[in-house]
Scaffold this active site. Structure first.
Site, PDB file in Angstrom:
ATOM      1  N   ARG A 399       0.837  -1.202   0.000  1.00 48.32           N
ATOM      2  CA  ARG A 399       0.000   0.000   0.000  1.00 48.32           C
ATOM      3  C   ARG A 399       0.872   1.254   0.000  1.00 48.32           C
ATOM      4  NH1 ARG A 399      -3.044   3.885   2.780  1.00 48.32           N
ATOM      5  NH2 ARG A 399      -5.191   4.018   2.003  1.00 48.32           N
ATOM      6  N   CYS A 400       1.925   1.258   0.799  1.00 45.06           N
ATOM      7  CA  CYS A 400       2.836   2.404   0.837  1.00 45.06           C
ATOM      8  C   CYS A 400       3.445   2.688  -0.533  1.00 45.06           C
ATOM      9  CB  CYS A 400       3.967   2.148   1.841  1.00 45.06           C
ATOM     10  SG  CYS A 400       3.492   2.281   3.569  1.00 45.06           S
ATOM     11  N   MET A 401       3.694   1.631  -1.301  1.00 41.66           N
ATOM     12  CA  MET A 401       4.408   1.780  -2.573  1.00 41.66           C
ATOM     13  C   MET A 401       3.503   2.168  -3.732  1.00 41.66           C
ATOM     14  SD  MET A 401       7.243  -1.277  -2.547  1.00 41.66           S
ATOM     15  CE  MET A 401       6.028  -2.609  -2.596  1.00 41.66           C
TER      16      MET A 401
END
Length: 410
Positions: A399-401
């Protein structure tokens, strides 16, 4: 000017089928992290770039295989740098923010960069400009040059950029260009604002800006969850301020026309709970994966439109707050690590709860989080596993990426 054109940006949920996403493929900026500057650059370890890029390519391929179009931050930056006016303006602003403090040297670096191709400048603005990259020129050195002589960069690298979630967040048909909590990431959002302003994909004239990076109060994308068409959740965290949440909420209430509630979720202000999506993500219509024990450590507040600032009402526990916000009779919390305290703690270090939903009940995760992935499957979630042994060193998951640009309606 009015227009009937449909905006390209469109995100009304966390789980609608992912149609378009912005990623950043890790580059030379990761090779410029040294132990001496780990803390300053927000890293805990030294990554291996070759392996990291292989893993990131696998992530992008997994998204493409599910019908998602992948756009790269660096390519979009190079696109807008083809315009000489944009090129000169962006280079000048970057150098001003680098605080070189020697006008003559700053002008020499500007001239050096303006001779580069758009692709070369895009790489430098991300990977940084090392002093060894800049040709030796006979010039008179000022005091500031001698004081800063040991520092290796004229332009700092941006090693956190492969976490594209944090600089920007699409909500509905608009964009938040976030105000970052740490100066190390300020240039990421400044460049994103340029991409928003000048790249045709962002269609600025039909894409409202919900937040801008030069605002005083911090807010980061890892804390923003688009729960549904009418409601979002925002973590009040180490990185996202209460005032930032209030300002974003009022902008949405006045400008979006659909968002009626913002659920503020206060989480512990520690690096272990860096963002809301570090410990909590949505994986299906009524299912969320969560780090065990988190629900007992958070407070939830409902923000609705007020005259000059949002009305704020405390809510019950997190589960009740989500049921109310989503108008559901019940929801399920899926504990990472199978609920086992030791396993959950180990896999949490490897971002087991930082899942990326690419369709209802379908998520991308790191394959190393075996217990958490098995638990998700037991609850009927399809798990698309990717390699992440090096990617995880930056303390972030799928999700962060990813910065979703467009999702199907649900």
């Amino acid at each position: 000017m009015t227009t009937d054109r449909k905006p390209f940006l469109d995100v009304r949920s966390e789980i609608g089928k992912l149609k378009a996403v912005m990623l950043h493929r890790p580059g030379r900026e990761l090779e410029r992290i040294t132990p001496q500057y780990l803390h300053e650059l927000l890293f805990d370890d030294i990554p291996w770039l070759k392996k990291m890029r292989e893993e990131h390519d696998g992530f992008a391929d997994a998204l493409r295989m599910r019908g998602c179009t992948v756009y790269y931050y660096q390519d979009m930056l190079a696109d807008i740098l083809k315009d000489e006016h944009v090129k000169e303006q962006l280079v000048a602003e970057v150098l001003t923010k680098c605080n070189i403090a020697n006008p003559d040297l700053e002008e020499l670096i500007k001239d050096f960069l303006m001779e580069k191709t758009p692709q070369e400048i895009a790489e430098i603005l991300i990977a940084g400009l090392h002093k060894k990259d800049f040709p030796e020129i006979q010039r008179e050195k000022r005091l500031v040059d001698h004081i800063k002589e040991e520092y290796p960069f004229y332009i700092n690298p941006l090693p956190n950029l492969y976490f594209t979630r944090d600089p920007g967040a699409v909500i509905g048909n608009g964009l938040c260009v976030n105000s970052m909590n740490t100066h190390a990431r300020d240039r990421e959002t400044m460049i994103l604002k340029y991409i928003y302003t000048y790249h045709p994909n962002f269609e600025k004239d039909v894409t409202p800006l919900w937040y801008d990076y030069d605002r005083r109060y911090s807010i980061e994308g890892g804390d923003i969850l688009v729960l549904g068409e009418n409601v979002i959740a925002v973590g009040c965290s180490e990185r996202t301020s209460a005032r930032g949440i209030e300002d974003l909420a009022m902008n949405l209430f006045k400008g979006d026309g659909k968002i009626q509630k913002v659920i503020a979720v206060q989480i512990p202000f520690t690096r272990a709970y860096m963002h809301l999506d570090t410990v909590f993500t949505m994986v299906d219509y009524d299912k969320f994966t969560i780090y065990p024990g988190v629900e007992d450590k958070v407070k939830a507040f409902c923000l609705t439109e007020g005259k000059n600032c949002p009305k704020v009402e405390p809510m019950g526990n997190l589960q009740d707050a989500l049921k109310q916000a989503l108008n559901l009779p019940s929801i399920q919390f899926i504990q990472s690590g199978g609920g086992d305290e030791v396993t959950a703690a180990r896999e949490q270090w490897n971002d087991s709860t930082n899942t990326l939903a690419i369709a209802p009940g379908v998520v991308v995760t790191y394959n190393r989080n075996e217990a958490s992935n098995d638990t998700l499957r037991k609850y009927g979630i399809e798990v698309v596993e990717i390699e992440g042994s090096e990617l995880v060193r930056g303390r972030g998951g799928p999700r962060c990426m990813s910065m979703p640009l467009n999702r199907e309606k649900i």
